[in-house]
Enzyme design. Structure first.
Site, PDB file in Angstrom:
ATOM      1  N   GLU A 210       0.196  -8.244 -72.131  1.00 26.88           N
ATOM      2  CA  GLU A 210      -0.378  -9.372 -72.858  1.00 26.88           C
ATOM      3  C   GLU A 210      -1.844  -9.568 -72.468  1.00 26.88           C
ATOM      4  OE1 GLU A 210       3.717 -12.047 -72.448  1.00 26.88           O
ATOM      5  OE2 GLU A 210       1.883 -12.621 -71.371  1.00 26.88           O
ATOM      6  N   LYS A 212      -4.827 -11.382 -70.900  1.00 28.48           N
ATOM      7  CA  LYS A 212      -5.048 -12.397 -69.869  1.00 28.48           C
ATOM      8  C   LYS A 212      -6.249 -13.215 -70.317  1.00 28.48           C
ATOM      9  CE  LYS A 212      -5.383 -13.456 -65.029  1.00 28.48           C
ATOM     10  NZ  LYS A 212      -6.109 -14.691 -65.352  1.00 28.48           N
ATOM     11  N   ARG A 217      -4.094 -22.847 -67.791  1.00 25.81           N
ATOM     12  CA  ARG A 217      -2.638 -22.805 -67.917  1.00 25.81           C
ATOM     13  C   ARG A 217      -2.120 -24.166 -68.392  1.00 25.81           C
ATOM     14  NH1 ARG A 217       0.870 -19.330 -64.953  1.00 25.81           N
ATOM     15  NH2 ARG A 217       2.990 -19.560 -65.765  1.00 25.81           N
ATOM     16  N   ARG A 232      -1.379 -26.431 -64.653  1.00 27.73           N
ATOM     17  CA  ARG A 232      -0.789 -25.526 -63.663  1.00 27.73           C
ATOM     18  C   ARG A 232      -0.262 -26.277 -62.444  1.00 27.73           C
ATOM     19  NH1 ARG A 232      -2.218 -20.157 -62.084  1.00 27.73           N
ATOM     20  NH2 ARG A 232      -3.746 -20.155 -63.773  1.00 27.73           N
ATOM     21  N   PHE A 296       3.056 -17.747 -74.028  1.00 30.19           N
ATOM     22  CA  PHE A 296       3.595 -16.452 -73.615  1.00 30.19           C
ATOM     23  C   PHE A 296       5.007 -16.541 -73.057  1.00 30.19           C
ATOM     24  CE2 PHE A 296       0.556 -17.766 -70.182  1.00 30.19           C
ATOM     25  CZ  PHE A 296       1.488 -18.132 -69.218  1.00 30.19           C
ATOM     26  N   ARG A 365       6.321 -14.938 -55.993  1.00 32.51           N
ATOM     27  CA  ARG A 365       7.442 -14.256 -55.367  1.00 32.51           C
ATOM     28  C   ARG A 365       7.806 -13.018 -56.177  1.00 32.51           C
ATOM     29  NH1 ARG A 365      12.565 -14.823 -55.953  1.00 32.51           N
ATOM     30  NH2 ARG A 365      12.311 -16.439 -57.510  1.00 32.51           N
ATOM     31  N   LYS A 371      -1.316  -8.778 -62.921  1.00 32.80           N
ATOM     32  CA  LYS A 371      -2.526  -8.959 -63.711  1.00 32.80           C
ATOM     33  C   LYS A 371      -3.512  -7.818 -63.426  1.00 32.80           C
ATOM     34  CE  LYS A 371      -4.276 -12.340 -60.318  1.00 32.80           C
ATOM     35  NZ  LYS A 371      -4.685 -13.742 -60.117  1.00 32.80           N
TER      36      LYS A 371
END
Length: 502
Positions: A210, A212, A217, A232, A296, A365, A371
């Protein structure tokens, strides 16, 4: 009944060791001694947070206090929790003076060690966020439950104290009662850096690639006509983004939780500077700068929670409810390189490669989301800044930069830089850092470790100069990240991964 002195002692034990196992054991030992009503406030204190959130106290107020310490510890966790609530409720005319008086009363009952802890707590100097991983393991150990159950409950509740209370009160069954609640934000899943697109694709196997985006966010919740939008860091910004609210209210569904990015575009459809997007989050109306959402992930749709399903199923739900607002993506490996180039040509940062079999999990995690950017960048924590020379005299210029310690310690210094700072940024950070100041010497102002800055660099090298054993090469400031907190910063492991052959 547990005393604040016990929390302070445990906090010092945790700070004094680099062993994650020892940190976990120390915190778990204290958690296991708590009365039920002490669990929530004590968990917040152990994590370096004010129980109940911010209390409206600045460093200028704290620095002006000079209170004789108590000779012996008498403050209980309940006393401290009540006192913090009292400070938080003070408002109106003369509130600054009344807060100072309330703090003076609290500190007058505290020993010297407790005073130091409380001042750092109110000032945000203990709020590092990096301790969350250790806290989750300690809660699991104290309650004798699997760590994964605690981690999942924390992701869904967004509140560590509530998670600890459930684990210690009711064990696995109580943790299992946590569900995704439409209207309550979920801690976001994050991506970790990959060395290259080919490396990410080889590691993840069947994946989606996808854009970036160079945006901010967002997490959007809708229940009927009620829509809420979060950042975020789980801060609600609904009132500031009416165009996003209207758009989500118009989707063909009864309830939905969407994860994505939003950004402002120029007339040519290219992203405006990140700072312009972020400026909307503090506004009370849309004014003339409209935000465009790109989703997304879909975590809930029409009564069905999707967080535990594979990403491929969540993307099917996203295509069903908001196909026209999906982020540009491809599930074809042959198209991945072309999509990467298209993202860069469109003014975005790169791509994110995601394992299609992965469930939704908060934090970095694992390595299910990777990315990929054309340049190395790191999100680091500002620890201090030195006064400038020559043209920069009178401005705080040379930044001291730290990486997040995944074992819950303070940020680990990895370098300095004064490059990339515009006159506007110099003026802003000189004023802002002095508002966040914890202490200073002749050349340096030290600040609470909760401000994140995005740094571009050519790489890293081994170095005995800094505690982490690595140093940044040719680091320069790209921008500050008000949408991120210290828990979202890159870890020392991420920095070391950029070593040649790392």
């Amino acid at each position: 009944m547990v005393l604040l002195a016990d929390v302070v002692t445990t906090s010092r034990e945790v700070a004094a060791t680099r062993s994650r196992k020892a940190k976990t054991a120390s915190i778990a030992g204290l958690l296991g001694r708590l009365d039920p009503e002490e669990v929530r406030p004590a968990t917040a204190l152990l994590a370096g947070e004010l129980p109940g959130g911010r209390a409206g106290v600045g460093w200028s107020t704290l620095a002006a206090l000079d209170v004789e310490p108590a000779p012996e510890p008498t403050l209980t966790i309940g006393d401290v929790d009540s006192a913090i609530d009292g400070v938080r409720l003070i408002s109106g005319s003369g509130s600054g003076q009344r807060r100072a008086e309330a703090l003076t009363g609290l500190l007058g009952k505290a020993t010297a060690a407790e005073q130091e802890f409380l001042v750092r707590l109110f000032g945000g100097e203990l709020r590092q966020g990096a301790l969350e991983g250790v806290m989750i393991e300690a809660i699991a150990a104290a309650a004798r439950v699997p760590t994964e159950g605690v981690r999942r409950a924390f992701m869904l509740s967004g509140r560590l104290p509530a998670t600890a209370e459930a684990a210690l009160r009711g064990g696995e069954p109580a943790l299992g009662e946590f569900r995704l609640e439409v209207g309550r934000p979920v801690r976001p899943m994050l991506a970790s850096p990959a060395e290259s697109l080919d490396a990410a694709l080889a590691e993840l196997g069947e994946a989606t690639v996808e854009y970036k985006l160079d945006g901010a966010r967002i997490q959007v919740h809708r229940d009927g006509d009620e829509v809420r939008v979060y950042t975020r860091t789980l801060r609600e910004i609904t009132r500031s983004v009416p165009e996003l609210v209207d758009l989500v209210r118009g989707l063909d569904c009864r309830s939905v939780v969407l994860d994505g990015e939003t950004l402002a575009l120029d007339d040519g459809g290219r992203p405006r500077p990140f700072q312009e997007t972020m400026s909307r989050f503090g506004a009370q109306s849309s004014r003339e700068l409209l935000l465009h959402p790109y989703f997304f992930d879909c975590l809930h749709l029409d009564g069905t929670d999707l967080v535990d399903l594979p990403l491929r199923d969540r993307l099917d739900a996203l295509s069903k409810v908001a196909p026209q607002h999906r982020i540009p993506a491809t599930a074809t490996a042959e198209r991945a390189a072309a999509l990467f180039e298209e993202a860069l040509a469109d003014g975005h940062e790169g791509v994110v490669v995601k394992d299609l079999d992965s469930p939704y999990a908060a934090g970095r995690r694992g390595r299910a989301w990777r990315k990929v950017k054309p340049e190395h960048t790191l999100d680091l924590i500002v620890l201090a800044a030195e006064w400038g020379h020559g043209r920069r005299r009178g401005h705080l210029s040379n930044l001291h930069l730290g990486a997040r310690d995944p074992d819950g310690g303070p940020p680990i210094m990895v370098g300095k830089t004064f490059k990339g700072l515009t006159d506007e940024l110099l003026a802003w950070q000189t004023a802002e850092f002095q508002r966040r100041e914890t202490h200073r010497d002749d050349w340096t102002v030290h600040i609470a470790p909760d401000l994140v800055v995005e740094i571009e660099l050519d790489g890293v090298q081994t170095s005995p100069r800094y505690p982490g054993g690595v140093a940044l090469r040719f680091a320069r400031v790209l921008r500050y990240r008000p949408d991120k907190d210290a828990a979202s910063a890159d870890s020392i492991e991420a920095v070391r991964a950029l070593l040649p052959g790392g």
